[in-house]
Design an enzyme around this catalytic site. Structure first.
Site, PDB file in Angstrom:
ATOM      1  CB  CYS A  68      -0.969  -0.145   1.354  1.00 31.39           C
ATOM      2  SG  CYS A  68      -2.118  -1.257   1.343  1.00 31.39           S
ATOM      3  CG  ASP A 114     -24.653   8.658 -11.423  1.00 28.28           C
ATOM      4  OD1 ASP A 114     -23.569   8.482 -10.898  1.00 28.28           O
ATOM      5  OD2 ASP A 114     -25.349   8.050 -12.351  1.00 28.28           O
TER       6      ASP A 114
END
Length: 219
Positions: A45, A139
């Protein structure tokens, strides 16, 4: 219930390295990428967060905000930035959520409900499923979800490629074939009639009764 493509992305409030946000308000009228990490100070990560910063301009050019999340307190994520910069040369300047109570990880179906209520005492292996990328549209609906194992670093070039395809569909009602790259021919979707395709794209090629291709649309 699992989150699916076209579901509304769950809204939430959370503390980040850039202050407290409400997710939907933070997205605004643009696009967002939410990508998650099982703990701060984990090797794969660390490389990913730096790689994402290195191409942050590519996302900004596409009107996409970047939001990271780690199952750690915000202060740990802030300290993590030093290691990320050491490894990758990139100083993270997008917000990182501190999901210390696991609420966002559970809300986005990254951890089961019985996973507990605190980051404390948990190892990265306990949080292994918190390795997901979500692309979310203006949206507020989920457009893409990818979940990776602990040992596989994410390919951000592929995420940009998929994002380009998704945004192209939103603008022109086209799809993209396997291994498509920006600028290559696209597929006219079934929602577009032959007549409309002629007007929109200036023509198309019928490869099969159900497969029509056209040049990459402009704009």
């Amino acid at each position: 219930m699992s989150l699916r493509i076209n579901d509304i992305a769950p809204d939430f409030e959370a503390d980040t390295t850039e202050g407290r946000i409400r997710f939907h308000d933070w997205i605004g009228d643009g696009w967002a990428i939410l990508f998650s990490h099982p703990r701060a100070f984990t090797p794969v990560c660390t490389t990913e967060l730096g790689a994402m910063q290195g191409i942050a301009g590519e996302f900004a050019r596409r009107d996409v905000k970047i939001l990271g999340i780690s199952v750690d307190p915000v202060e740990n994520n802030e300290k993590w930035k030093d290691d990320i910069e050491t490894v990758t040369g990139n100083r993270v300047n997008y917000p990182l959520i501190g999901d210390r109570d696991l609420k966002v990880a559970k809300l986005y179906d990254m951890l089961p409900a019985e996973a507990g209520e605190s980051w404390e005492g948990r190892t990265p292996a306990d949080n292994a499923t918190v390795r997901t990328v979500y692309i979310i549209g203006p949206d507020k609906r989920i457009k893409l979800a990818l979940t990776y194992p602990m040992t596989t670093g994410r390919n951000f070039d592929e995420i940009i490629r998929a994002l380009d395809s998704i945004q192209l569909n939103a603008r022109h009602q086209v799809a993209t074939p396997a291994n498509w790259k920006q600028g290559e021919d696209v597929i006219v979707t079934a929602a577009v009639t032959d007549e409309d395709a002629e007007k929109r794209f200036g023509g198309f090629t019928r490869v099969l009764p159900y497969l029509r291709t056209t040049a990459h649309p402009k704009g």
